[in-house]
Design a protein around this motif. Structure first.
Motif, PDB file in Angstrom:
ATOM      1  N   VAL A  89     -19.576 -30.315 -13.822  1.00  0.00           N
ATOM      2  CA  VAL A  89     -18.394 -29.444 -13.931  1.00  0.00           C
ATOM      3  C   VAL A  89     -17.982 -29.206 -15.384  1.00  0.00           C
ATOM      4  O   VAL A  89     -16.992 -28.526 -15.637  1.00  0.00           O
ATOM      5  CB  VAL A  89     -17.198 -30.014 -13.131  1.00  0.00           C
ATOM      6  CG1 VAL A  89     -17.560 -30.150 -11.664  1.00  0.00           C
ATOM      7  CG2 VAL A  89     -16.727 -31.357 -13.702  1.00  0.00           C
ATOM      8  N   GLY A  90     -18.723 -29.783 -16.319  1.00  0.00           N
ATOM      9  CA  GLY A  90     -18.458 -29.524 -17.727  1.00  0.00           C
ATOM     10  C   GLY A  90     -17.351 -30.339 -18.338  1.00  0.00           C
ATOM     11  O   GLY A  90     -16.814 -29.964 -19.388  1.00  0.00           O
ATOM     12  N   TRP A  91     -16.981 -31.453 -17.714  1.00  0.00           N
ATOM     13  CA  TRP A  91     -15.957 -32.311 -18.308  1.00  0.00           C
ATOM     14  C   TRP A  91     -16.558 -33.245 -19.352  1.00  0.00           C
ATOM     15  O   TRP A  91     -15.841 -33.870 -20.126  1.00  0.00           O
ATOM     16  CB  TRP A  91     -15.236 -33.128 -17.240  1.00  0.00           C
ATOM     17  CG  TRP A  91     -14.418 -32.278 -16.308  1.00  0.00           C
ATOM     18  CD1 TRP A  91     -14.246 -30.923 -16.353  1.00  0.00           C
ATOM     19  CD2 TRP A  91     -13.665 -32.736 -15.188  1.00  0.00           C
ATOM     20  NE1 TRP A  91     -13.439 -30.506 -15.333  1.00  0.00           N
ATOM     21  CE2 TRP A  91     -13.066 -31.591 -14.583  1.00  0.00           C
ATOM     22  CE3 TRP A  91     -13.442 -33.975 -14.606  1.00  0.00           C
ATOM     23  CZ2 TRP A  91     -12.255 -31.672 -13.456  1.00  0.00           C
ATOM     24  CZ3 TRP A  91     -12.633 -34.068 -13.477  1.00  0.00           C
ATOM     25  CH2 TRP A  91     -12.038 -32.923 -12.908  1.00  0.00           C
TER      26      TRP A  91
ATOM     27  N   ARG B 249     -15.184 -34.356 -23.199  1.00  0.00           N
ATOM     28  CA  ARG B 249     -14.547 -33.283 -23.944  1.00  0.00           C
ATOM     29  C   ARG B 249     -13.141 -33.716 -24.373  1.00  0.00           C
ATOM     30  O   ARG B 249     -12.471 -34.457 -23.673  1.00  0.00           O
ATOM     31  CB  ARG B 249     -14.452 -32.015 -23.091  1.00  0.00           C
ATOM     32  CG  ARG B 249     -15.785 -31.353 -22.812  1.00  0.00           C
ATOM     33  CD  ARG B 249     -15.595 -30.055 -22.062  1.00  0.00           C
ATOM     34  NE  ARG B 249     -16.871 -29.466 -21.714  1.00  0.00           N
ATOM     35  CZ  ARG B 249     -17.543 -28.627 -22.497  1.00  0.00           C
ATOM     36  NH1 ARG B 249     -17.037 -28.287 -23.671  1.00  0.00           N
ATOM     37  NH2 ARG B 249     -18.700 -28.125 -22.109  1.00  0.00           N
ATOM     38  N   ALA B 250     -12.709 -33.213 -25.517  1.00  0.00           N
ATOM     39  CA  ALA B 250     -11.365 -33.491 -26.016  1.00  0.00           C
ATOM     40  C   ALA B 250     -10.408 -32.449 -25.445  1.00  0.00           C
ATOM     41  O   ALA B 250     -10.703 -31.254 -25.448  1.00  0.00           O
ATOM     42  CB  ALA B 250     -11.336 -33.453 -27.537  1.00  0.00           C
ATOM     43  N   PHE B 251      -9.283 -32.919 -24.954  1.00  0.00           N
ATOM     44  CA  PHE B 251      -8.278 -32.017 -24.391  1.00  0.00           C
ATOM     45  C   PHE B 251      -7.303 -31.592 -25.497  1.00  0.00           C
ATOM     46  O   PHE B 251      -6.909 -32.406 -26.321  1.00  0.00           O
ATOM     47  CB  PHE B 251      -7.502 -32.720 -23.271  1.00  0.00           C
ATOM     48  CG  PHE B 251      -6.469 -31.853 -22.636  1.00  0.00           C
ATOM     49  CD1 PHE B 251      -5.177 -31.831 -23.119  1.00  0.00           C
ATOM     50  CD2 PHE B 251      -6.797 -31.018 -21.584  1.00  0.00           C
ATOM     51  CE1 PHE B 251      -4.221 -31.004 -22.568  1.00  0.00           C
ATOM     52  CE2 PHE B 251      -5.852 -30.192 -21.020  1.00  0.00           C
ATOM     53  CZ  PHE B 251      -4.567 -30.185 -21.507  1.00  0.00           C
ATOM     54  N   PRO B 252      -6.903 -30.330 -25.544  1.00  0.00           N
ATOM     55  CA  PRO B 252      -7.307 -29.254 -24.638  1.00  0.00           C
ATOM     56  C   PRO B 252      -8.389 -28.350 -25.195  1.00  0.00           C
ATOM     57  O   PRO B 252      -8.963 -27.550 -24.481  1.00  0.00           O
ATOM     58  CB  PRO B 252      -6.011 -28.457 -24.481  1.00  0.00           C
ATOM     59  CG  PRO B 252      -5.365 -28.567 -25.839  1.00  0.00           C
ATOM     60  CD  PRO B 252      -5.717 -29.943 -26.358  1.00  0.00           C
ATOM     61  N   GLY B 253      -8.675 -28.505 -26.523  1.00  0.00           N
ATOM     62  CA  GLY B 253      -9.493 -27.519 -27.192  1.00  0.00           C
ATOM     63  C   GLY B 253     -10.902 -27.357 -26.688  1.00  0.00           C
ATOM     64  O   GLY B 253     -11.469 -26.272 -26.761  1.00  0.00           O
TER      65      GLY B 253
ATOM     66  N   THR C 200      -7.347 -43.969 -28.608  1.00  0.00           N
ATOM     67  CA  THR C 200      -8.086 -42.720 -28.742  1.00  0.00           C
ATOM     68  C   THR C 200      -7.154 -41.588 -29.101  1.00  0.00           C
ATOM     69  O   THR C 200      -5.985 -41.612 -28.764  1.00  0.00           O
ATOM     70  CB  THR C 200      -8.809 -42.378 -27.426  1.00  0.00           C
ATOM     71  OG1 THR C 200      -9.414 -41.104 -27.564  1.00  0.00           O
ATOM     72  CG2 THR C 200      -7.857 -42.345 -26.257  1.00  0.00           C
ATOM     73  N   ASN C 201      -7.702 -40.616 -29.802  1.00  0.00           N
ATOM     74  CA  ASN C 201      -6.944 -39.425 -30.140  1.00  0.00           C
ATOM     75  C   ASN C 201      -7.056 -38.357 -29.073  1.00  0.00           C
ATOM     76  O   ASN C 201      -6.481 -37.294 -29.189  1.00  0.00           O
ATOM     77  CB  ASN C 201      -7.457 -38.859 -31.485  1.00  0.00           C
ATOM     78  CG  ASN C 201      -7.135 -39.781 -32.633  1.00  0.00           C
ATOM     79  OD1 ASN C 201      -6.091 -40.417 -32.627  1.00  0.00           O
ATOM     80  ND2 ASN C 201      -8.032 -39.871 -33.619  1.00  0.00           N
ATOM     81  N   TYR C 202      -7.840 -38.601 -28.023  1.00  0.00           N
ATOM     82  CA  TYR C 202      -8.046 -37.619 -26.974  1.00  0.00           C
ATOM     83  C   TYR C 202      -6.960 -37.773 -25.928  1.00  0.00           C
ATOM     84  O   TYR C 202      -7.177 -38.257 -24.839  1.00  0.00           O
ATOM     85  CB  TYR C 202      -9.423 -37.821 -26.321  1.00  0.00           C
ATOM     86  CG  TYR C 202     -10.586 -37.557 -27.238  1.00  0.00           C
ATOM     87  CD1 TYR C 202     -10.426 -36.847 -28.427  1.00  0.00           C
ATOM     88  CD2 TYR C 202     -11.858 -38.033 -26.919  1.00  0.00           C
ATOM     89  CE1 TYR C 202     -11.502 -36.590 -29.260  1.00  0.00           C
ATOM     90  CE2 TYR C 202     -12.935 -37.775 -27.755  1.00  0.00           C
ATOM     91  CZ  TYR C 202     -12.754 -37.059 -28.919  1.00  0.00           C
ATOM     92  OH  TYR C 202     -13.808 -36.814 -29.728  1.00  0.00           O
ATOM     93  N   SER C 203      -5.756 -37.398 -26.265  1.00  0.00           N
ATOM     94  CA  SER C 203      -4.658 -37.562 -25.323  1.00  0.00           C
ATOM     95  C   SER C 203      -4.421 -36.278 -24.564  1.00  0.00           C
ATOM     96  O   SER C 203      -4.545 -35.193 -25.113  1.00  0.00           O
ATOM     97  CB  SER C 203      -3.386 -37.972 -26.070  1.00  0.00           C
ATOM     98  OG  SER C 203      -3.034 -36.972 -26.993  1.00  0.00           O
ATOM     99  N   PHE C 204      -4.081 -36.422 -23.302  1.00  0.00           N
ATOM    100  CA  PHE C 204      -3.739 -35.261 -22.492  1.00  0.00           C
ATOM    101  C   PHE C 204      -2.290 -34.869 -22.766  1.00  0.00           C
ATOM    102  O   PHE C 204      -1.675 -35.302 -23.712  1.00  0.00           O
ATOM    103  CB  PHE C 204      -3.956 -35.577 -21.013  1.00  0.00           C
ATOM    104  CG  PHE C 204      -5.284 -35.139 -20.509  1.00  0.00           C
ATOM    105  CD1 PHE C 204      -5.500 -34.981 -19.150  1.00  0.00           C
ATOM    106  CD2 PHE C 204      -6.333 -34.860 -21.372  1.00  0.00           C
ATOM    107  CE1 PHE C 204      -6.718 -34.570 -18.674  1.00  0.00           C
ATOM    108  CE2 PHE C 204      -7.542 -34.450 -20.909  1.00  0.00           C
ATOM    109  CZ  PHE C 204      -7.750 -34.306 -19.553  1.00  0.00           C
ATOM    110  N   PHE C 205      -1.703 -34.064 -21.895  1.00  0.00           N
ATOM    111  CA  PHE C 205      -0.360 -33.568 -22.133  1.00  0.00           C
ATOM    112  C   PHE C 205       0.659 -34.706 -22.158  1.00  0.00           C
ATOM    113  O   PHE C 205       0.429 -35.766 -21.620  1.00  0.00           O
ATOM    114  CB  PHE C 205       0.077 -32.627 -21.005  1.00  0.00           C
ATOM    115  CG  PHE C 205      -1.015 -31.762 -20.481  1.00  0.00           C
ATOM    116  CD1 PHE C 205      -1.560 -32.000 -19.247  1.00  0.00           C
ATOM    117  CD2 PHE C 205      -1.495 -30.702 -21.217  1.00  0.00           C
ATOM    118  CE1 PHE C 205      -2.552 -31.206 -18.741  1.00  0.00           C
ATOM    119  CE2 PHE C 205      -2.486 -29.898 -20.718  1.00  0.00           C
ATOM    120  CZ  PHE C 205      -3.023 -30.151 -19.481  1.00  0.00           C
TER     121      PHE C 205
END
Length: 256
Positions: free
Chosen positions: A164-166, A181-185, A31-36
């Motif tokens: 909580v909107g995640w 949701r995609a992090f961080p945008g 996935t391209n949804y990587s965190f920090f």
């Protein structure tokens, strides 16, 4: 990341973003949804380390929380300054760093936290972190706020993530569907009337929800149970006192 239908998502699903507090390096990343990227925990910080602070932190003396972490090498000063400046993005990263530092030497060396290490965080320290978040968000953010929402939806993590909107609703679908949701945008870093209650701080559940469960069941929040007794959940069930950690709370040998 696959789109998940609300009625078919299992509770042991995951937020598809890597987050250094609760995930370790893996060779399978689709996935391209990587965190920090992984943080290197340190023991001392100053405001000069966060150049993105756009306001001079100010705190009402009458609301100042005395934060003296039981680990002498850890300070909550930077977290308080970031939250006071409404710099919630950096405050979220600092919260993650603090949890790593407070979970013990193994977590610090590793750079992330096993859910089983949450028990090593002192109650006073976790309360202090939570209190700072609540104080500087008008009671909208914090672990205890998230915990109350989680309990109100009968510990259903799918419903919790939506509350909580995640997760966000996909408007283009004919049926009601939600996606992560995609992090961080796609996360909300400003505090306003439209920000979901409990939206921050973030805790990723890359490979399950044990870490969040460990935090919500921490003895630091024992008093919250007493306040919740007698309240009704969304399904109309009255909340009763239950043991914080039963034998079935966690899967054995399951780490993040």
């Amino acid at each position: 990341m696959a789109t998940n239908t609300f009625n078919t998502i299992h509770h042991n699903h995951s937020l598809r973003r890597r987050h250094p507090i609760d995930s370790h390096p893996t060779t399978t990343t689709t996935t391209n949804y990587s965190f920090f990227t992984k943080l290197t925990p340190t023991t001392t910080h100053s405001l000069t380390q966060s150049s993105s602070i756009s306001a001079t932190p100010t705190t009402n003396p009458s609301q100042t929380i005395t934060t003296n972490p039981q680990n002498d090498d850890v300070s909550f000063d930077l977290l308080q300054q970031l939250l006071s400046a409404q710099n919630f993005r950096q405050a979220d990263e600092e919260t993650r760093r603090l949890l790593i530092a407070l979970s013990g030497d193994a977590a610090v060396k590793r750079g992330y936290v096993f859910f089983s290490e949450v028990q090593f965080i002192k109650s006073d320290d976790l309360k202090a972190i939570d209190s700072l978040w609540r104080q500087h968000s008008d009671g909208k953010y914090g672990y205890s706020v998230q915990r109350r929402i989680w309990k109100k939806v009968n510990s259903d993590f799918t419903k919790f993530f939506i509350k909580v909107g995640w997760m966000k609703k996909l408007e283009s679908c004919e049926v009601e569907q939600y996606n992560y949701r995609a992090f961080p945008g796609e996360f909300i870093w400003e505090l306003d009337d439209g920000t979901p209650e409990g939206h921050l701080p973030l805790t990723n559940a890359l490979r399950g929800t044990q870490l969040l469960t460990s935090i919500f069941n921490h003895p630091a929040f024992d008093e919250e149970d007493d306040e919740d007794i007698g309240q009704e959940t969304e399904s109309g069930v009255t909340v009763s006192k239950k043991p914080l950690m039963g034998n079935n709370s966690f899967k054995p040998n399951y780490t993040f």
